[in-house]
Design an enzyme around this catalytic site. Structure first.
Site, PDB file in Angstrom:
ATOM      1  N   ASP A 258      43.242  40.027  50.397  1.00  0.00           N
ATOM      2  CA  ASP A 258      43.296  41.384  50.965  1.00  0.00           C
ATOM      3  C   ASP A 258      42.202  41.569  52.021  1.00  0.00           C
ATOM      4  O   ASP A 258      42.426  42.170  53.066  1.00  0.00           O
ATOM      5  CB  ASP A 258      43.132  42.444  49.874  1.00  0.00           C
ATOM      6  CG  ASP A 258      44.490  42.915  49.363  1.00  0.00           C
ATOM      7  OD1 ASP A 258      45.484  42.200  49.604  1.00  0.00           O
ATOM      8  OD2 ASP A 258      44.555  43.982  48.723  1.00  0.00           O
TER       9      ASP A 258
ATOM     10  N   TYR B  76      43.863  36.945  34.787  1.00  0.00           N
ATOM     11  CA  TYR B  76      44.918  37.961  34.677  1.00  0.00           C
ATOM     12  C   TYR B  76      45.890  37.650  33.536  1.00  0.00           C
ATOM     13  O   TYR B  76      46.596  38.532  33.059  1.00  0.00           O
ATOM     14  CB  TYR B  76      45.710  38.077  35.990  1.00  0.00           C
ATOM     15  CG  TYR B  76      44.940  38.718  37.127  1.00  0.00           C
ATOM     16  CD1 TYR B  76      43.669  39.243  36.936  1.00  0.00           C
ATOM     17  CD2 TYR B  76      45.485  38.802  38.394  1.00  0.00           C
ATOM     18  CE1 TYR B  76      42.955  39.819  37.978  1.00  0.00           C
ATOM     19  CE2 TYR B  76      44.789  39.391  39.444  1.00  0.00           C
ATOM     20  CZ  TYR B  76      43.521  39.888  39.231  1.00  0.00           C
ATOM     21  OH  TYR B  76      42.828  40.454  40.266  1.00  0.00           O
TER      22      TYR B  76
ATOM     23  N   LYS C 283      33.009  30.064  41.367  1.00  0.00           N
ATOM     24  CA  LYS C 283      31.723  30.622  40.960  1.00  0.00           C
ATOM     25  C   LYS C 283      31.087  29.614  39.997  1.00  0.00           C
ATOM     26  O   LYS C 283      30.759  29.931  38.844  1.00  0.00           O
ATOM     27  CB  LYS C 283      31.968  32.006  40.310  1.00  0.00           C
ATOM     28  CG  LYS C 283      30.725  32.846  40.104  1.00  0.00           C
ATOM     29  CD  LYS C 283      30.114  33.372  41.391  1.00  0.00           C
ATOM     30  CE  LYS C 283      28.826  34.104  41.080  1.00  0.00           C
ATOM     31  NZ  LYS C 283      28.004  34.349  42.274  1.00  0.00           N
TER      32      LYS C 283
ATOM     33  N   ASP D 213      31.037  34.879  46.277  1.00  0.00           N
ATOM     34  CA  ASP D 213      30.264  35.961  46.914  1.00  0.00           C
ATOM     35  C   ASP D 213      29.938  35.593  48.362  1.00  0.00           C
ATOM     36  O   ASP D 213      30.065  36.411  49.277  1.00  0.00           O
ATOM     37  CB  ASP D 213      28.987  36.293  46.113  1.00  0.00           C
ATOM     38  CG  ASP D 213      28.265  35.064  45.587  1.00  0.00           C
ATOM     39  OD1 ASP D 213      28.855  33.962  45.621  1.00  0.00           O
ATOM     40  OD2 ASP D 213      27.109  35.193  45.141  1.00  0.00           O
TER      41      ASP D 213
ATOM     42  N   ASP E  76      43.044  37.288  44.844  1.00  0.00           N
ATOM     43  CA  ASP E  76      43.546  38.652  44.995  1.00  0.00           C
ATOM     44  C   ASP E  76      42.647  39.426  45.962  1.00  0.00           C
ATOM     45  O   ASP E  76      43.106  40.067  46.908  1.00  0.00           O
ATOM     46  CB  ASP E  76      43.535  39.308  43.595  1.00  0.00           C
ATOM     47  CG  ASP E  76      44.303  40.614  43.565  1.00  0.00           C
ATOM     48  OD1 ASP E  76      44.869  40.995  44.601  1.00  0.00           O
ATOM     49  OD2 ASP E  76      44.325  41.262  42.497  1.00  0.00           O
TER      50      ASP E  76
END
Ligand code: NAD
Length: 362
Positions: free
Chosen positions: A253, A142, A193, A225, A249
């Site tokens: 959620d 980000y 990852k 994943d 992020d």
């Protein structure tokens, strides 16, 4: 030595939920002799209306001097599209996060047994769920460069971002996760990852290094994943999950939705000292503002996190959380978590009930 707590209502339901969390903090302060001093400040839309900026200078000074900050929420339709982007209520939140270098975002996903029916998952999968997601908040893709949209030789446009983490950034978020795990279930699952991305290979290496300083905490690694899948299949396997900005992020959620009740989820953002910013995970709920029906429990549990992480009063934090659980046992519910056979109460009645349960504890 006294500790300085800055309390800011914010917008929408902010004043209503903060009033209840403040009652609880004042009660626990008196009962446990914590020596907290309370200061007030403004952040968000109402701060903009009064001072012409969502993070006014006066608030900045108070925030920098505070040991901890308890906040309601920002935003509302009255400010949407009416002000420049950097003066919007939400910009105040981003400003304070970067001003105080709040790099560690802690989002618990807790499902009280009493509310397990509200989850979209089967109650037995989530009853008693208690996960803490530690998300790196100020680095990663980000914020990394180079970034932008460029035009290739063939005339086609190409968008690009860069995922970057330095060793020190990984180490400091790792320490937050391990410190938190020591106060909880003593397990950290680092999510990355590393099968595809170099930044994740370094992330994994540094997490292993940090783990050496915490022999009592068990470290595991999981690809993002698989982590997304495991959160739905068997969420109770996790204690603390630590991950970068982008993965965090998404996973935080996802985890919060497992609980099914947005009015119940606290959050904390910490910097390298013990200074922290505590707020409910939900927004300012303008649709119900001023009606006295908002659920104050996410904010009350944010106050419990404040006690645990910025004041060093873990026992007091446990007592606040136990008091919340007790009022749920008593069948008290605000409208958002109401179910058959329970007693619906107002925002203030819920706050009063938590204070009463707290004071009744031995
Ligand atoms: P929201 O979380 O405010 O509301 C979503 C739904 O949940 C609404 O129906 C609301 O009534 C309900 N809800 C939320 N909190 C509740 C509570 N404590 N008790 C009972 N019901 C509750 O999200 P939104 O409607 O998308 O956003 C409203 C405003 O909040 C926007 O201006 C948005 O920018 C802002 N917002 C702020 C934050 C923050 O301060 N960190 C986070 C998200 C959204």
């Amino acid at each position: 030595m006294s500790k300085n707590v800055l309390i800011m209502e914010g917008d929408g339901i902010g004043p209503e939920i903060i009033a209840e969390a403040r009652k609880v903090l004042e009660a626990v302060n008196d009962k446990d002799g914590l020596g907290l001093d309370f200061v007030e400040g403004m952040l968000g839309g109402r701060a903009y209306d009064k001072h012409g900026h969502p993070y006014p200078e006066e608030t900045r000074e108070k925030a920098r001097a505070a040991d901890a900050i308890l906040f309601g929420s920002v935003g509302g339709p009255q400010w949407d599209g009416k002000t420049e982007r950097h003066l919007r209520p939400e910009a105040g939140l981003l400003d304070i996060r970067s001003d105080l270098d709040l790099f560690a975002n802690l989002r618990p996903a807790i499902t009280f047994e009493q509310l397990a029916d509200a989850s979209p998952l089967k109650p037995e999968l989530v009853a008693g769920l208690d996960i803490l997601i530690v998300r790196e908040l100020t680095g990663g893709i980000y914020f990394g460069g180079p970034r932008g949209v460029r035009t290739l030789e063939n005339g086609e446009r190409q968008g690009f971002n860069t995922d970057v983490y330095s060793e020190s950034e990984i180490r400091r978020i790792g320490k937050v996760a391990f410190d938190a795990a020591q106060k909880r279930g003593k397990k950290v699952c680092s999510v990355d990852k590393a099968n595809v991305m170099e930044v994740s290979v370094l992330w994994r290496e540094i997490m292993e290094e940090v783990a050496k300083d915490y022999p009592d905490v068990e470290l595991s690694h999981m690809y993002v994943d698989n982590a997304a899948m495991q959160l739905v299949v068997n969420p109770k396997q996790f204690d603390v999950m630590v991950t970068g900005n982008l993965f965090g992020d998404i996973l935080s959620d996802e985890a919060s939705m497992l609980t099914g009740s947005i009015g119940m989820l606290p959050s904390a953002s910490l910097n390298e000292g013990s200074q922290g910013f505590y707020e409910p995970s939900h927004g300012s709920a303008p649709d119900i503002a001023g009606q006295g029906v908002a659920n104050p429990l996410a904010t009350i549990m944010s106050a419990a996190m404040l006690l645990r992480y910025s004041i060093g009063a873990g026992e007091s934090a446990n007592r606040v959380e136990a008091a919340v659980s007790q009022v749920l046992d008593q069948g008290l519910r605000t409208g958002d978590i109401m179910s058959e056979g329970m007693t619906q109460v107002s925002t203030a009645e819920m706050g009063d009930a938590v204070v009463k349960a707290l004071l009744a504890e031995s």
